[in-house]
Scaffold this motif. Sequence first.
Motif, short mmCIF file in Angstrom:
data_model
loop_
_atom_site.label_atom_id
_atom_site.label_comp_id
_atom_site.label_asym_id
_atom_site.label_seq_id
_atom_site.Cartn_x
_atom_site.Cartn_y
_atom_site.Cartn_z
N LEU A 88 11.14 4.38 10.04
CA LEU A 88 10.46 3.09 10.15
C LEU A 88 9.20 3.22 11.00
O LEU A 88 9.22 3.87 12.05
N VAL A 89 8.12 2.61 10.53
CA VAL A 89 6.98 2.34 11.40
C VAL A 89 6.99 0.83 11.62
O VAL A 89 6.83 0.05 10.67
N PRO A 90 7.24 0.42 12.86
CA PRO A 90 7.50 -1.00 13.10
C PRO A 90 6.25 -1.85 13.26
O PRO A 90 5.14 -1.35 13.44
N GLN A 91 6.49 -3.15 13.21
CA GLN A 91 5.42 -4.14 13.34
C GLN A 91 4.89 -4.19 14.78
O GLN A 91 3.71 -4.38 15.01
N GLN A 92 5.80 -4.06 15.73
CA GLN A 92 5.43 -4.17 17.15
C GLN A 92 5.69 -2.83 17.83
O GLN A 92 6.69 -2.66 18.52
N GLY A 163 10.77 14.62 9.84
CA GLY A 163 10.44 15.10 8.50
C GLY A 163 10.87 14.15 7.40
O GLY A 163 11.52 14.54 6.44
N PRO A 164 10.48 12.86 7.51
CA PRO A 164 10.97 11.88 6.53
C PRO A 164 10.35 12.05 5.14
O PRO A 164 9.27 12.62 5.00
N GLU A 165 11.06 11.56 4.14
CA GLU A 165 10.52 11.49 2.77
C GLU A 165 10.07 10.08 2.45
O GLU A 165 9.18 9.86 1.65
N LEU A 166 10.76 9.11 3.07
CA LEU A 166 10.39 7.71 2.89
C LEU A 166 10.15 7.07 4.25
O LEU A 166 10.98 7.21 5.16
N VAL A 167 9.01 6.41 4.39
CA VAL A 167 8.72 5.69 5.61
C VAL A 167 8.56 4.21 5.26
O VAL A 167 7.74 3.86 4.39
N VAL A 168 9.37 3.39 5.89
CA VAL A 168 9.25 1.95 5.71
C VAL A 168 8.27 1.45 6.77
O VAL A 168 8.49 1.62 7.96
N CYS A 169 7.15 0.92 6.31
CA CYS A 169 6.12 0.40 7.22
C CYS A 169 6.20 -1.12 7.16
O CYS A 169 5.83 -1.71 6.14
N ASP A 170 6.71 -1.74 8.22
CA ASP A 170 6.86 -3.20 8.22
C ASP A 170 5.69 -3.82 8.97
O ASP A 170 5.69 -3.86 10.19
N GLU A 171 4.70 -4.29 8.24
CA GLU A 171 3.48 -4.87 8.83
C GLU A 171 2.93 -3.95 9.93
O GLU A 171 2.72 -4.39 11.06
N PRO A 172 2.67 -2.70 9.57
CA PRO A 172 2.37 -1.71 10.61
C PRO A 172 1.04 -1.94 11.32
O PRO A 172 0.81 -1.38 12.38
N THR A 173 0.17 -2.74 10.72
CA THR A 173 -1.14 -2.92 11.35
C THR A 173 -1.43 -4.37 11.71
O THR A 173 -2.54 -4.68 12.13
N SER A 174 -0.44 -5.24 11.56
CA SER A 174 -0.76 -6.67 11.76
C SER A 174 -1.01 -7.00 13.22
O SER A 174 -1.61 -8.03 13.52
N PRO A 258 -12.22 -7.76 3.62
CA PRO A 258 -11.97 -7.30 4.98
C PRO A 258 -10.67 -7.88 5.49
O PRO A 258 -10.29 -8.98 5.09
N PRO A 259 -9.96 -7.14 6.36
CA PRO A 259 -8.68 -7.64 6.84
C PRO A 259 -8.84 -9.01 7.48
O PRO A 259 -9.84 -9.27 8.16
N ALA A 260 -7.87 -9.89 7.23
CA ALA A 260 -7.90 -11.22 7.80
C ALA A 260 -7.70 -11.13 9.31
O ALA A 260 -7.12 -10.17 9.80
N PRO A 261 -8.21 -12.13 10.04
CA PRO A 261 -7.92 -12.13 11.47
C PRO A 261 -6.42 -12.30 11.71
O PRO A 261 -5.68 -12.59 10.78
N ALA A 262 -6.02 -12.11 12.96
CA ALA A 262 -4.60 -12.18 13.28
C ALA A 262 -4.00 -13.48 12.80
O ALA A 262 -4.70 -14.47 12.62
N GLY A 263 -2.70 -13.46 12.59
CA GLY A 263 -2.01 -14.68 12.17
C GLY A 263 -1.64 -14.59 10.72
O GLY A 263 -1.71 -13.53 10.10
N HIS A 264 -1.22 -15.68 10.16
CA HIS A 264 -0.72 -15.69 8.80
C HIS A 264 -1.78 -16.21 7.85
O HIS A 264 -2.67 -16.95 8.24
#
Length: 274
Positions: A88-92, A163-174, A258-264
């Motif tokens: 996992l690559v987490p959100q926070q 050495g993962p084969e699958l990485v779950v990225c949950d909002e990794p850059t939000s 371009p990426p949206a500003p922070a938030g939803h």
Amino acid sequence: MTQDGLLAVDDVSKRYRQGTLALDGVTLRVPAGRTVGLVGESGSGKSTLARLALGLITPDTGTVRFDGHNPHRLRGRAGRRARGRLQLVPQQPRGSLNPALRAGEAVAFALRVHGTPRAERPERVAELFRQVGLDPALARRHPHQLSGGQVQRVAIARALATGPELVVCDEPTSALDATVQARVLDLLGELQERLGLAYLFISHDLAVVRHLAHHVVVLRQGRVVEENTTSGLWRAPRHPYTRALLAADGGGSPEPAPPAPAGHPAPVGEPSAP
Ligand code: ADP
Ligand code: MG
């Protein structure tokens, strides 16, 4: 593996004890070496699907298979190596790192759990730092002495340690600002090419998903409303909800917005269930 995909989620439903039906009959595949983007508004069930894929929770009905196995069963010493294939690559990222540990220690700990011999760990930590574009000297710093982008790179290095084969990225850059976000996305793309990783890449931000995903799955209130190739989704979205999401995102432009500003993003359609 086969056309079944490295990750195979079949007709999965999940209701939380409080009564929320977070997922309702979800099916998706993540093939080896590919990126599947999972998009949807806040509360649509994205993180629940991430936790199911990682084997942290179990579905009420339906099945989750990682390379043919139930990820929830990958336990104990024997399961360790297998569990490392899925990360996992987490959100926070800041919240996921122990503030008392130096960045290098956090990565070394993942190596230890994975069974890397002690003597090999320092060199491997330095190698992982370089791989994510960090000066290995930063391994001596604590998380509070690193920027948000650096902390996320440490979290990525830690995920790569096994050495993962699958990485779950949950909002990794939000949690990151726009420029840093773009660089981390570029890094994830490079790592995929270099290491042959598959990603389940979760975001509420369509522009971010467009950047990396080969396929996109659109989730709405726990259900898949559209599955498409990334180019197909932007060229000819099939579901009205996807069209509304794209419109809200300024979609239809030839280049990723371009990426949206922070938030939803602006709310689309009905509000999600409480
Ligand atoms: P997303 O990641 O798309 O924002 P989540 O998977 O976190 O969505 O949540 C989906 C739904 O399940 C939401 O209504 C949320 O409130 C609910 N939910 C998530 N986690 C829990 C939990 N641990 N207990 C109860 N309800 C939860
Ligand atoms: Mg979430």
